[in-house]
Design a protein around this motif. Structure first.
Motif, PDB file in Angstrom:
ATOM      1  N   ASP A 289       0.827  -1.208   0.000  1.00  0.00           N
ATOM      2  CA  ASP A 289       0.000   0.000   0.000  1.00  0.00           C
ATOM      3  C   ASP A 289       0.860   1.256   0.000  1.00  0.00           C
ATOM      4  O   ASP A 289       0.612   2.213  -0.746  1.00  0.00           O
ATOM      5  N   LYS A 290       1.894   1.246   0.822  1.00  0.00           N
ATOM      6  CA  LYS A 290       2.793   2.402   0.911  1.00  0.00           C
ATOM      7  C   LYS A 290       3.569   2.605  -0.391  1.00  0.00           C
ATOM      8  O   LYS A 290       3.739   3.736  -0.867  1.00  0.00           O
ATOM      9  N   LEU A 291       4.028   1.497  -0.989  1.00  0.00           N
ATOM     10  CA  LEU A 291       4.773   1.574  -2.240  1.00  0.00           C
ATOM     11  C   LEU A 291       3.914   2.167  -3.359  1.00  0.00           C
ATOM     12  O   LEU A 291       4.366   3.032  -4.117  1.00  0.00           O
ATOM     13  N   LEU A 292       2.669   1.725  -3.437  1.00  0.00           N
ATOM     14  CA  LEU A 292       1.777   2.216  -4.482  1.00  0.00           C
ATOM     15  C   LEU A 292       1.451   3.696  -4.263  1.00  0.00           C
ATOM     16  O   LEU A 292       1.354   4.472  -5.219  1.00  0.00           O
ATOM     17  N   GLU A 293       1.319   4.086  -3.022  1.00  0.00           N
ATOM     18  CA  GLU A 293       1.059   5.498  -2.719  1.00  0.00           C
ATOM     19  C   GLU A 293       2.232   6.370  -3.157  1.00  0.00           C
ATOM     20  O   GLU A 293       2.048   7.442  -3.759  1.00  0.00           O
ATOM     21  N   GLN A 294       3.440   5.907  -2.878  1.00  0.00           N
ATOM     22  CA  GLN A 294       4.637   6.661  -3.268  1.00  0.00           C
ATOM     23  C   GLN A 294       4.728   6.793  -4.787  1.00  0.00           C
ATOM     24  O   GLN A 294       5.047   7.863  -5.314  1.00  0.00           O
ATOM     25  N   ALA A 295       4.449   5.694  -5.487  1.00  0.00           N
ATOM     26  CA  ALA A 295       4.497   5.713  -6.954  1.00  0.00           C
ATOM     27  C   ALA A 295       3.428   6.633  -7.524  1.00  0.00           C
ATOM     28  O   ALA A 295       3.664   7.371  -8.494  1.00  0.00           O
ATOM     29  N   TYR A 296       2.268   6.607  -6.919  1.00  0.00           N
ATOM     30  CA  TYR A 296       1.155   7.452  -7.380  1.00  0.00           C
ATOM     31  C   TYR A 296       1.520   8.937  -7.283  1.00  0.00           C
ATOM     32  O   TYR A 296       1.252   9.725  -8.201  1.00  0.00           O
ATOM     33  N   GLU A 297       2.154   9.306  -6.173  1.00  0.00           N
ATOM     34  CA  GLU A 297       2.542  10.703  -5.972  1.00  0.00           C
ATOM     35  C   GLU A 297       3.710  11.087  -6.875  1.00  0.00           C
ATOM     36  O   GLU A 297       3.734  12.174  -7.456  1.00  0.00           O
ATOM     37  N   GLN A 298       4.683  10.188  -7.005  1.00  0.00           N
ATOM     38  CA  GLN A 298       5.887  10.510  -7.773  1.00  0.00           C
ATOM     39  C   GLN A 298       5.613  10.608  -9.272  1.00  0.00           C
ATOM     40  O   GLN A 298       6.090  11.533  -9.933  1.00  0.00           O
ATOM     41  N   PHE A 299       4.846   9.658  -9.807  1.00  0.00           N
ATOM     42  CA  PHE A 299       4.624   9.612 -11.250  1.00  0.00           C
ATOM     43  C   PHE A 299       3.326  10.286 -11.681  1.00  0.00           C
ATOM     44  O   PHE A 299       3.029  10.347 -12.868  1.00  0.00           O
ATOM     45  N   GLN A 300       2.566  10.761 -10.692  1.00  0.00           N
ATOM     46  CA  GLN A 300       1.317  11.478 -10.963  1.00  0.00           C
ATOM     47  C   GLN A 300       0.388  10.682 -11.881  1.00  0.00           C
ATOM     48  O   GLN A 300      -0.094  11.166 -12.908  1.00  0.00           O
ATOM     49  N   PHE A 301       0.146   9.442 -11.486  1.00  0.00           N
ATOM     50  CA  PHE A 301      -0.775   8.600 -12.230  1.00  0.00           C
ATOM     51  C   PHE A 301      -2.188   9.160 -12.138  1.00  0.00           C
ATOM     52  O   PHE A 301      -2.573   9.772 -11.144  1.00  0.00           O
ATOM     53  N   SER A 302      -2.977   8.916 -13.171  1.00  0.00           N
ATOM     54  CA  SER A 302      -4.400   9.238 -13.096  1.00  0.00           C
ATOM     55  C   SER A 302      -5.101   8.163 -12.269  1.00  0.00           C
ATOM     56  O   SER A 302      -4.528   7.099 -11.986  1.00  0.00           O
ATOM     57  N   ASP A 340       5.157   3.214 -20.737  1.00  0.00           N
ATOM     58  CA  ASP A 340       4.368   4.299 -21.315  1.00  0.00           C
ATOM     59  C   ASP A 340       4.873   5.643 -20.797  1.00  0.00           C
ATOM     60  O   ASP A 340       4.834   6.654 -21.502  1.00  0.00           O
ATOM     61  N   LYS A 341       5.420   5.664 -19.555  1.00  0.00           N
ATOM     62  CA  LYS A 341       6.024   6.898 -19.052  1.00  0.00           C
ATOM     63  C   LYS A 341       7.321   7.189 -19.806  1.00  0.00           C
ATOM     64  O   LYS A 341       7.671   8.338 -20.076  1.00  0.00           O
ATOM     65  N   LYS A 342       8.034   6.127 -20.174  1.00  0.00           N
ATOM     66  CA  LYS A 342       9.296   6.288 -20.875  1.00  0.00           C
ATOM     67  C   LYS A 342       9.107   6.911 -22.247  1.00  0.00           C
ATOM     68  O   LYS A 342       9.841   7.819 -22.661  1.00  0.00           O
ATOM     69  N   TYR A 343       8.083   6.445 -22.972  1.00  0.00           N
ATOM     70  CA  TYR A 343       7.881   6.910 -24.337  1.00  0.00           C
ATOM     71  C   TYR A 343       6.958   8.124 -24.435  1.00  0.00           C
ATOM     72  O   TYR A 343       7.107   8.952 -25.322  1.00  0.00           O
ATOM     73  N   TRP A 344       5.989   8.205 -23.541  1.00  0.00           N
ATOM     74  CA  TRP A 344       5.004   9.284 -23.645  1.00  0.00           C
ATOM     75  C   TRP A 344       5.147  10.361 -22.572  1.00  0.00           C
ATOM     76  O   TRP A 344       4.233  11.120 -22.338  1.00  0.00           O
ATOM     77  N   SER A 345       6.285  10.401 -21.906  1.00  0.00           N
ATOM     78  CA  SER A 345       6.480  11.388 -20.843  1.00  0.00           C
ATOM     79  C   SER A 345       6.542  12.786 -21.430  1.00  0.00           C
ATOM     80  O   SER A 345       6.962  12.984 -22.561  1.00  0.00           O
TER      81      SER A 345
END
Length: 345
Positions: A289-302, A340-345
């Protein structure tokens, strides 16, 4: 298939059906694929949870080979599914007199010049398009960016709702569209980006090429995986990988876990989970849960991308017979959003 209309409409008479265009799965096997362990793993996850998948790689790396073998690791259809698909093909006039019951999962691969109407269906009295003909099977879009923007955008609604609506003066026609989307594409027009020693494209050409796929459509794809060029040593050794039959046994076991979990629901697979059911069925450990939260904030996922990650992680956990989603499951699911972040960032 449900049609809301004032007109009564009947399938074609059996004698009027066509004798061609029956969906046939090529006699191919995953054992034919040399190397590509990462892409093979991604393909197995995608089929196990009925997730949409995008293969990205240079020309000749095996993207199309992988996609064409997806039906070979899918469980056999139930009799009810066969009847359902046979009804669709009867409406389209694509049954054969010799074998009027569809027994194989559809694999539809429309050409990139296909019109939006060919994909969605149409006509004065609308008939099924490629989207509906792929019901319970695979819709494969090779060279995805070469499809028109209008054709690609048509996919958004059926990917979300698992059905497609066609409006006409006589009423609204609703066709089933519960298919698995598999797509393949080069990372740029010449196919070799980001290898700048081989890529001949300008930054503008690359941006324009990738921009043909909209962000909303990209977010409806659960798994995005690279298919790198096969090294000479692997190609020369020709070491056979696992066969489709071996992989299919694991897929069947994972799908049985899902059917048992969702036996009181109206869906069967993790890929069909919606936001309201995620909290109930995607229970995570504290670390995950913590890992996913960190990724969500860092990569600004929708929110939609967040849900896709969670659903993919649920399938990965099921493949390990884990009741809870763990950190390693989240890590792998995140890796399938990294490209997708790599190519469409």
């Amino acid at each position: 298939m449900h049609v809301q209309t004032h007109e009564t409409w009947f399938p074609p008479h059996p004698k009027s059906v066509k004798k061609e265009n029956k969906p046939e799965i090529p006699k191919v096997d995953f054992a034919d694929i040399c190397g590509q362990e990462g892409a093979r793993r991604a393909a197995e996850i995608a089929v196990s949870g009925f997730h949409n998948i995008l293969f990205i790689g240079p020309p000749g790396s095996g993207k199309t080979m992988l996609a064409r073998r997806l039906p070979t690791i899918m469980p056999e259809m139930t009799f009810e599914e066969s009847l359902e698909i046979t009804k669709v093909y009867s409406v389209a006039g694509l049954l054969t007199e010799k074998d009027p019951l569809i027994r194989q999962r559809p694999f539809r691969s429309p050409h990139h010049t296909s019109s939006p109407q060919a994909l969605a269906g149409g006509g004065r009295i609308p008939g099924p398009g490629e989207i509906t003909l792929a019901h319970r099977g695979v819709l494969f879009l090779d060279e995805m960016p070469e499809f028109s923007r209008k054709s690609l955008e048509i996919l958004r609604q059926p990917l979300e709702d698992k059905e497609i609506h066609l409006s006409r003066a006589a009423g609204t026609y609703i066709f089933p569209a519960s298919f698995m989307l598999a797509a393949a594409m080069n990372p740029c027009p010449c196919g070799f980006y980001p290898d700048m020693n081989r890529c001949r494209c300008t930054s503008g050409e690359i941006t324009h090429y990738l921009g043909k796929i909209s962000q909303p459509l990209l977010e409806r794809i659960d798994i995005c995986t690279e298919v790198p060029a096969v090294s000479f040593s692997k190609m020369k050794k020709k070491i056979a990988g696992e066969s489709s039959a071996q992989i299919r046994k694991r897929v069947e076991a994972v799908q049985e876990i899902q059917r048992e979990r969702y036996k009181k629901e109206k869906f069967c697979f993790n890929g069909e989970l919606d936001g309201r059911k995620l909290e109930k069925y995607c229970v995570m450990t504290g670390g995950a849960d913590k890992l996913l939260e960190q990724a969500y904030e860092q990569f600004q996922f929708s929110t939609r991308a967040y849900h896709k990650i969670l659903k993919t992680a649920r399938t990965i956990a099921d493949m390990e017979s884990s009741e809870k989603i763990k950190e390693e499951h989240i890590c792998e699911a995140l890796a399938y959003r990294a490209y997708d972040k790599k190519y469409w960032s």
